[in-house]
Each structure stands twice: as C-alpha cells, then as structure tokens.
Design an enzyme around this catalytic site. Structure first.
Site, PDB file in Angstrom:
ATOM      1  N   ASN A 278      -1.866 -10.713   8.369  1.00 47.40           N
ATOM      2  CA  ASN A 278      -2.808  -9.616   8.537  1.00 47.40           C
ATOM      3  C   ASN A 278      -4.200 -10.051   8.090  1.00 47.40           C
ATOM      4  OD1 ASN A 278      -3.511  -6.692   8.924  1.00 47.40           O
ATOM      5  ND2 ASN A 278      -4.229  -7.038   6.837  1.00 47.40           N
ATOM      6  N   GLU A 279      -5.187  -9.878   8.942  1.00 52.36           N
ATOM      7  CA  GLU A 279      -6.600 -10.106   8.608  1.00 52.36           C
ATOM      8  C   GLU A 279      -6.773 -11.266   7.624  1.00 52.36           C
ATOM      9  OE1 GLU A 279      -8.235  -6.456   7.113  1.00 52.36           O
ATOM     10  OE2 GLU A 279      -7.871  -5.362   8.958  1.00 52.36           O
TER      11      GLU A 279
ATOM     12  N   HIS B  42       1.071  -9.251   4.556  1.00 51.48           N
ATOM     13  CA  HIS B  42      -0.120  -8.404   4.469  1.00 51.48           C
ATOM     14  C   HIS B  42      -0.687  -8.563   3.047  1.00 51.48           C
ATOM     15  CE1 HIS B  42      -2.173  -4.686   6.321  1.00 51.48           C
ATOM     16  NE2 HIS B  42      -2.767  -4.836   5.148  1.00 51.48           N
TER      17      HIS B  42
ATOM     18  N   GLN C  77       0.808  -1.218   0.000  1.00 52.54           N
ATOM     19  CA  GLN C  77       0.000   0.000   0.000  1.00 52.54           C
ATOM     20  C   GLN C  77       0.845   1.274   0.000  1.00 52.54           C
ATOM     21  OE1 GLN C  77      -2.635  -1.899   3.229  1.00 52.54           O
ATOM     22  NE2 GLN C  77      -4.036  -0.516   2.196  1.00 52.54           N
TER      23      GLN C  77
HETATM   24  O1  IFM Z   1      -6.205  -0.650   4.102  1.00 48.66           O
HETATM   25  C1  IFM Z   1      -6.737  -1.716   4.822  1.00 48.66           C
HETATM   26  C2  IFM Z   1      -5.617  -2.585   5.368  1.00 48.66           C
HETATM   27  O2  IFM Z   1      -4.811  -3.085   4.352  1.00 48.66           O
HETATM   28  C3  IFM Z   1      -6.176  -3.749   6.137  1.00 48.66           C
HETATM   29  N1  IFM Z   1      -7.163  -3.341   7.106  1.00 48.66           N
HETATM   30  C4  IFM Z   1      -8.180  -2.413   6.688  1.00 48.66           C
HETATM   31  C5  IFM Z   1      -7.565  -1.219   5.987  1.00 48.66           C
HETATM   32  C6  IFM Z   1      -8.663  -0.228   5.556  1.00 48.66           C
HETATM   33  O3  IFM Z   1      -9.576  -0.830   4.706  1.00 48.66           O
END
Ligand code: IFM
Length: 417
Positions: free
Chosen positions: A182-183, A138, A19
């Site tokens: 991550n998530e 991520h 990102q």
């Molecule tokens: O930008 C994302 C991130 O990569 C992961 N969690 C949520 C954020 C906002 O949508």
C-alpha cells in the site's frame, strides 16, 4: 440516465489491519505509547487553525489516548458484522489488509491460527458475494523485522517473499485480487523524508534506498503469487497526485513534468513488468504556480485538505499509458458531520465516469474507508468512515452518505449526475 460504468464494475470500501483490527503488536505499538503525550500536546498548534476544527476535535486530539490504536474498531472480532453492513449497503467488493505481525510474529515462525483467521475473513466476504481485494502489507511491520531495520533491511524483499508464499498459498484459491504494497512512497516519505512515523529518521539517502527495497520486494512477491496462481491479479495501491497548472507558463510546465515523473511515474515505471493492474489511491491535487501547493483553499475537509473530488479524473487519465486495468483502491475524505461526503462521491464518481469515457479502463471504486479508524499519527479524531464508530461503545452508525452510495452501488452508478 447514464449507464457508462462497465458491467461488473466493483463497488465497495477499504480498510487496513492496523487502523481497524485492534490488539496488534507491531512497530507502531511502542511508538504510539512513546509519542502519544507529545502528539496530544502538539495537536492544537498543528490543527487548531483549521476552519473545520471543532471543540469536539480539540478535546479528542488533546487526549493522549487518541494516539494509541488499542482496540481500534475491534474489527478483528467484529468483521462479520461489518461485512453484513457493507453487504446491506450494496457493496460488491471489499479491500482489507493482512497484519503481517500476527501471521509471522517471530522470524520464520508462522501462526496457523492467524492464517486461519484471515481465511475466515476471506470466506466471510465470499459468502456475502463481496470480492476480496487483499493487501499484503499496509505499512506495519512485525517487531523482529523493524529491529532488523524495517524497509531498509537488505533481507526485507526476501522476508516479504517468504511471507507472501506462506499466506498466498493458504488463501490463494479464494483470492483473485492481491495488492502487495500500500502506498509504498507515502510510507517511505513519512518515515525518511518528513520523519514523522516510526522510526523517524530523516535521510534522503534512506528514503531513496527504501523505495528501491520496496520495488524489489514487490517484484519478488508478485513472482511468488503468479508462480502459484498464474491467473491471480496482482498490483500495488499507488498514491497519485494530480499536478495542475494555474497558468500555462514554461516554468509551471517544467515543474509539473518533473513532479509528475517523480511522484506519479517513477515507482510505477519500475514495476511495470510485474503488475496486472494499477490500484489508484487518490486524495489530492497540487496546483502549480511558480511553486507547488498553490491550491485555492475554498472548501476544506476536516483535515484541512482541499475539497477537489474532480481531480481523480486527471489522476486516472494519467494512468492510461500503462494500458492496465485500474481499480480505485482508495478515495475519500475526513468529514465527521457528513456534510461533504455525498457531494464528494457524486463529483468523484462523475469524474471517474468521464475518465472511463476518455479511455481509462477503470473497473472498480473502493471508498476509503468503510469505518472511522486510526489515522496513524493523527489518531482517531479524523473521520473517514462511511460508518461512524463511536469511540466509547464502538457502536456502528451508518452515515447518510453511505445510504446515498448504496443507491449508486445498486444501480451501477447509473444515476451519478
Ligand atoms: O488512512 C490512510 C490510509 O492508511 C492510506 N491512504 C490514505 C488514508 C487517509 O489518509
């Protein structure tokens, strides 16, 4: 005056490699190019109805370039400048992710130059007394792994463990906090349930299987780090939703219990013997009233998400049964004009303090995000940053809310009212 944030509480912000870094070559690279025109065409119908939709967003979202991460924030080269700003803003910790595709561009071939780069990143944080929270993965995949099936590949856990071994043994002396995944369930949901992220395959079977693979991958990665660095703190960053009842009816209670189990507990329960802390990523509540998402849509963020910062309190309290330290590894909102961010921070942090008073062992708060960045299939138009990044010049401009947050960081949240 209230001083109930614990001594040594970490204050800071988070980013992820794809990102912000720029110049990456991974499974998103080709997908972005192949889908940019479509995403630009669809933007108006997807977002045009949002109350905060501006002419500026409309123009940005209609340009295919918006959907190509490209140079992103050029953070790969400007990380020291960005960390200087974080330091100046009173932060004491910073979360970032390693780009697997840089470190292992071909299967089993590790790039020493990139490993050194990330070592410099960690040292740059340490030099500024910013505690590094290092995310191993991520979401983006090296192309060779994507070609094998990505998170569906039976070798995924083995590959992830090998990558963990390589990078953690290089950085481990300087890193105390590792986030393996991550998530994970947001990734699998967007790829295999909603089919909106690469490789866009709608299949419930694949969704479930991918989650099982990621559980195994986390466990293997955890074991590798702990073998080499027994004192390291290892966890995942888990997206949690606060399910709330509009009315206390039997149906609503059943819906809440099931949703809470499936969304918030299922993954965490399966890795409970392999996590030293829980990383909480929190953005939303979901109000239940004979169905889901019955949220009163009063105030909305730029992305149309309900403004409900107080819901983090419930999300934190619901993690207390795990009896683990909790670090808030993401919490934030898209707010280009910075009109809501200060109120968001005040209410979120007040709610965090209430959760601590209610028994949650919360030890840090990392805002998402340090910089405006590439918001996946939505591209650059949503602005989550405390620092505005000019898309043309990449100049960094500190938003007013970042100065407000800086005051809270310096006072250890004493004046959160
Ligand atoms: O930008 C994302 C991130 O990569 C992961 N969690 C949520 C954020 C906002 O949508």
């Amino acid at each position: 005056m209230n001083t109930s944030f614990p001594h040594g509480f970490f204050w800071g912000a988070a980013t992820s490699s794809h990102q912000v870094e720029g110049g990456n070559t991974n499974d998103w690279t080709g997908w972005e190019k192949g889908n940019a025109n479509r995403l630009a065409r669809e933007a108006l119908s997807k977002f045009g109805h949002l109350s905060g939709w501006t002419e500026k967003f409309g123009k940005e979202a209609a340009r295919p370039e918006n959907y190509i991460s490209g140079i992103a924030c050029d953070h790969y080269r400007r990380y020291e400048e960005d960390f200087d700003i974080a330091k100046e803003l009173g932060h004491t910790a910073h979360r970032f992710s390693l780009e697997w595709s840089r470190i292992e561009p071909q299967e089993g071939v590790f790039d020493a130059k990139e490993i050194t780069h990330y070592h410099h990143v960690v040292r740059a944080l340490r030099y500024r007394n910013l505690e590094p929270f290092v995310t191993l993965w991520h979401w983006t995949l090296p192309s060779w792994l994507a070609q094998k099936g990505g998170v569906l590949a039976a070798e995924f856990p083995h590959c992830f463990a090998r990558y963990t071994e390589k990078i953690s043994s290089a950085l481990g002396d300087d890193v105390r906090f590792w986030i393996t995944l991550n998530e994970p369930d947001i990734l699998t949901g967007h790829v295999y349930r909603k089919a909106v992220w690469p490789p866009q395959e709608k299949s419930l079977r694949k969704y479930l299987y991918a989650n099982l693979i990621l559980i195994d991958a986390h466990k293997k990665s955890y074991a590798v780090i702990k073998k080499n660095f027994p004192n390291a703190n290892v966890g995942i960053a888990k997206h949690q939703i606060s399910f709330e009842l509009a009315r206390n009816t039997v149906t609503n209670r059943i819906l809440k219990t099931s949703a809470h189990f499936l969304w918030n507990r299922w993954f965490l329960d399966r890795i409970d013997d392999s996590q030293d802390f829980i990383g909480l990523n929190h953005y939303n509540r979901n109000v239940i009233d004979n169905g889901f998402l019955k949220n009163p849509r009063n105030q909305l963020t730029d992305l149309g998400w309900e403004f409900s910062p107080e819901s983090i309190r419930q999300a934190l309290l619901e993690l207390t049964p795990y009896q683990k330290p909790i670090y808030i590894t993401e919490n934030g909102l898209a707010d280009q004009d910075d009109t809501l961010r200060e109120a968001f921070l005040t209410t979120s942090l007040r709610s965090v303090r209430e959760a601590i008073e209610g028994g949650a062992d919360v030890r840090g708060y990392l805002y998402w995000s340090l910089l405006d960045n590439f918001e996946w299939d939505k591209g650059f138009w949503p602005r989550f940053g405390m620092i505005d990044v000019n898309r043309r010049t990449l100049a960094r401009n500190i938003r007013p809310s970042a100065h407000y947050f800086a005051k809270l960081c310096r006072e250890n949240g004493a004046t959160v009212s």
